[in-house]
Enzyme design. Sequence first.
Site, PDB file in Angstrom:
ATOM      1  N   GLU A 102      14.034  -1.822  -5.314  1.00 22.92           N
ATOM      2  CA  GLU A 102      13.757  -3.127  -5.990  1.00 22.92           C
ATOM      3  C   GLU A 102      12.560  -3.061  -6.851  1.00 22.92           C
ATOM      4  O   GLU A 102      11.761  -1.894  -7.222  1.00 22.92           O
ATOM      5  CB  GLU A 102      13.079  -4.066  -4.526  1.00 22.92           C
ATOM      6  CG  GLU A 102      11.960  -3.436  -4.052  1.00 22.92           C
ATOM      7  CD  GLU A 102      11.878  -4.273  -2.703  1.00 22.92           C
ATOM      8  OE1 GLU A 102      12.508  -4.069  -1.914  1.00 22.92           O
ATOM      9  OE2 GLU A 102      11.148  -5.217  -2.691  1.00 22.92           O
ATOM     10  N   CYS A 128       6.759  -4.739 -11.893  1.00 23.90           N
ATOM     11  CA  CYS A 128       6.584  -3.801 -11.310  1.00 23.90           C
ATOM     12  C   CYS A 128       7.919  -2.903 -10.559  1.00 23.90           C
ATOM     13  O   CYS A 128       8.631  -3.392 -10.172  1.00 23.90           O
ATOM     14  CB  CYS A 128       5.957  -4.484  -9.810  1.00 23.90           C
ATOM     15  SG  CYS A 128       5.756  -3.343  -8.232  1.00 23.90           S
ATOM     16  N   CYS A 130       2.792   6.063   4.329  1.00 19.53           N
ATOM     17  CA  CYS A 130       1.447   5.247   4.796  1.00 19.53           C
ATOM     18  C   CYS A 130       2.111   4.247   5.751  1.00 19.53           C
ATOM     19  O   CYS A 130       3.214   3.774   5.603  1.00 19.53           O
ATOM     20  CB  CYS A 130       1.190   4.525   3.429  1.00 19.53           C
ATOM     21  SG  CYS A 130       0.509   5.507   2.281  1.00 19.53           S
ATOM     22  N   CYS A 175      10.263   6.586  -0.014  1.00 15.79           N
ATOM     23  CA  CYS A 175       8.846   7.562  -0.288  1.00 15.79           C
ATOM     24  C   CYS A 175       8.667   8.369   0.852  1.00 15.79           C
ATOM     25  O   CYS A 175       8.963   7.905   1.945  1.00 15.79           O
ATOM     26  CB  CYS A 175       7.811   6.495  -0.266  1.00 15.79           C
ATOM     27  SG  CYS A 175       6.341   7.199  -0.795  1.00 15.79           S
ATOM     28  N   LEU A 205      -6.455   3.421  -2.698  1.00 17.45           N
ATOM     29  CA  LEU A 205      -7.618   3.768  -1.770  1.00 17.45           C
ATOM     30  C   LEU A 205      -7.526   3.367  -0.221  1.00 17.45           C
ATOM     31  O   LEU A 205      -7.355   4.349   0.392  1.00 17.45           O
ATOM     32  CB  LEU A 205      -8.897   3.433  -2.349  1.00 17.45           C
ATOM     33  CG  LEU A 205     -10.228   4.447  -2.007  1.00 17.45           C
ATOM     34  CD1 LEU A 205      -9.644   5.804  -2.613  1.00 17.45           C
ATOM     35  CD2 LEU A 205     -11.305   4.137  -2.632  1.00 17.45           C
ATOM     36  N   HIS A 206      -7.735   2.122  -0.088  1.00 16.15           N
ATOM     37  CA  HIS A 206      -7.303   1.503   1.089  1.00 16.15           C
ATOM     38  C   HIS A 206      -8.373   2.001   2.261  1.00 16.15           C
ATOM     39  O   HIS A 206      -8.069   1.848   3.489  1.00 16.15           O
ATOM     40  CB  HIS A 206      -5.914   1.515   1.578  1.00 16.15           C
ATOM     41  CG  HIS A 206      -4.832   1.222   0.599  1.00 16.15           C
ATOM     42  ND1 HIS A 206      -5.287   0.186  -0.537  1.00 16.15           N
ATOM     43  CD2 HIS A 206      -3.538   1.611   0.409  1.00 16.15           C
ATOM     44  CE1 HIS A 206      -4.089   0.086  -1.131  1.00 16.15           C
ATOM     45  NE2 HIS A 206      -3.204   0.991  -0.709  1.00 16.15           N
ATOM     46  N   GLU A 255       6.415   7.190  -4.843  1.00 21.91           N
ATOM     47  CA  GLU A 255       4.953   7.721  -5.147  1.00 21.91           C
ATOM     48  C   GLU A 255       5.271   8.325  -6.594  1.00 21.91           C
ATOM     49  O   GLU A 255       6.112   9.699  -6.886  1.00 21.91           O
ATOM     50  CB  GLU A 255       4.627   8.867  -4.097  1.00 21.91           C
ATOM     51  CG  GLU A 255       3.150   9.586  -4.664  1.00 21.91           C
ATOM     52  CD  GLU A 255       2.409   8.763  -5.200  1.00 21.91           C
ATOM     53  OE1 GLU A 255       1.882   7.918  -4.548  1.00 21.91           O
ATOM     54  OE2 GLU A 255       1.633   9.210  -6.291  1.00 21.91           O
ATOM     55  N   CYS A 310       6.446  -4.309  -2.610  1.00 24.43           N
ATOM     56  CA  CYS A 310       7.734  -3.725  -2.875  1.00 24.43           C
ATOM     57  C   CYS A 310       8.317  -2.784  -1.564  1.00 24.43           C
ATOM     58  O   CYS A 310       7.322  -2.446  -0.706  1.00 24.43           O
ATOM     59  CB  CYS A 310       7.496  -2.877  -4.144  1.00 24.43           C
ATOM     60  SG  CYS A 310       8.549  -3.253  -5.395  1.00 24.43           S
ATOM     61  N   CYS A 324       3.096   0.595   5.093  1.00 23.32           N
ATOM     62  CA  CYS A 324       4.146   0.410   3.955  1.00 23.32           C
ATOM     63  C   CYS A 324       5.480   0.259   4.396  1.00 23.32           C
ATOM     64  O   CYS A 324       6.122   1.055   4.797  1.00 23.32           O
ATOM     65  CB  CYS A 324       3.759   1.487   2.944  1.00 23.32           C
ATOM     66  SG  CYS A 324       5.012   1.036   1.314  1.00 23.32           S
TER      67      CYS A 324
END
Length: 360
Positions: free
Chosen positions: A95, A116, A127, A123, A226-227, A171, A344, A130
Site C-alpha cells: 500500500e 508515502c 515492531c 516487514c 525512535l518511539h 524497512e 501503512c 505495527c
Amino acid sequence: MIRDPKLDIKSLQIDDLEKIVGQFGELEYRARQIADWLYQKRVQSFGDMTDLPRDFRARLANDFAFGKIEIVRLLGSRDTTRKFLFRLGDESLIETVLIPASPALYGSRSDRRTLCVSTQVGCAYGCKFCASGLEGFSRNLRPNEIVDQIIAIERETTEKIDNIVFMGMGEPLANLENVMGAIRIINAPWGLGIGARHITLSTSGLAPQIRKLADEKLQVRLAISLHGATDEVRNQIMPINRRYNLETLLAACDYYARHKKQRLTFEYILIENVNDTPEQAQRLGRIARRLGAKINLIPYNTVQGLPWSRPSPEHQERFLSILRQHEVAATLRREKGHDIDAACGQLRLQTKRELQSTPS
Ligand code: SAH
Ligand code: SF4
C-alpha cells in the site's frame, strides 16, 4: 507463479540504458528517448515508444520486463489522506498513502503533496505496534516497483507529487540497494526530477546502514523511528533495539547528521502507558537537543488485534510541552480522520482478513 527473471526496464539507470543501447548497435541518444517515454510521457509498453525503430522495440521487449502495478482498492477522497492498495506482478499486495497539502511535513512546504511509499512486501522487523510487521516478511521491492507507485498514483489522481517519504510498508534500509536505485530514478532530471531534499527515508534503527547511507552522495533526509527514549522502552516494542541499542543508534545518527550537515527527524508514536510518560519526554528532549534533531509526535493509530492505544489529548499535549521546555523543534500531529490516516500496512491487513473470511 514463477517470477519474471528479466530485469525491468524501470529498474535501470541512464548509464545502464546507454550501455544497452550501445550493445544493440543504436546511437546513445536512444537512451534518453527511452527515459523520456518512461518518465515524462509515461507509456505502458515498449510498443508505445513510437519514435524508436520497430525492431529495436521488439528486442527491448524480448530482453526486458515492463512491469505493471495495479490499483485494487482506494480509500479516502481528494481532500483527505488517500490510501491505495496495489497488486504487483506476483500478486503481492502493498500500500501507498497520498497525503494532501497539509501543515509542513518533513521540512517541506505546506502546499506540497506527499506520497508515502512501500519498500518491501511485509516487514521482518516485527515492531510490536505495527501492522506491516504482523504477517512477517515476503520479499524486497525492486526499484521499478517503488518508482511505479509514484507514477501510478500521479496517473490515477492527475496530481503532481512533490514529496516522497519512505514510510510505507517495510524497512527501507534493509533493502538499501533497490531503494537507492529507485531514489536515483526519482531524483534524476531524466527520471521523475524530485529533489533529494524532498525525499525522506525512515528507519527503525539499522545503525550500520545509517552510516552507509551517510556515505552516499545523495542528500536525502533521514527520519528515525525512535518511539522510546531508553533501551528499556525500545526493547519492549522494537526488537531491533536488541541488535542495535540506543547508544549505537544515536552514534550512527550523529554520524549521519554531521556528515550530511543535516537535521534529523525523530518519529515518536505516542502509545498510552508505554512511552508517554513525562520521564520519557524529558529524556527524549535531552537526546534531540544534543543531536539538534526535530521531533514528530504521532498519536498511535490503533491496529485491530493489537493491545495498544493512543494517550488522551491532555497527555499528548503534556508530552509536547515538556519537549518544548528543552527548546527542541517538536510537532504533534493533531489531525482527524483517525481511521483512514491509520499507518501503512493496515489496508493490506484489513483486505487480507476480509478475503480470508469470504467463502470462495
Ligand atoms: N520501517 C520504517 C519505515 C516504515 S514504518 C520505520 O519503521 O521507520 C513508518 C512509520 O510508521 C514508522 O515511524 C512507524 O513506527 C510508524 N507506525 C507504524 N505503525 C504505526 C501505527 N499503528 N500508528 C502510528 N504510526 C505507526
Ligand atoms: Fe517494520 Fe517499520 Fe513496522 Fe517496524 S515500524 S515492523 S520496521 S515497517
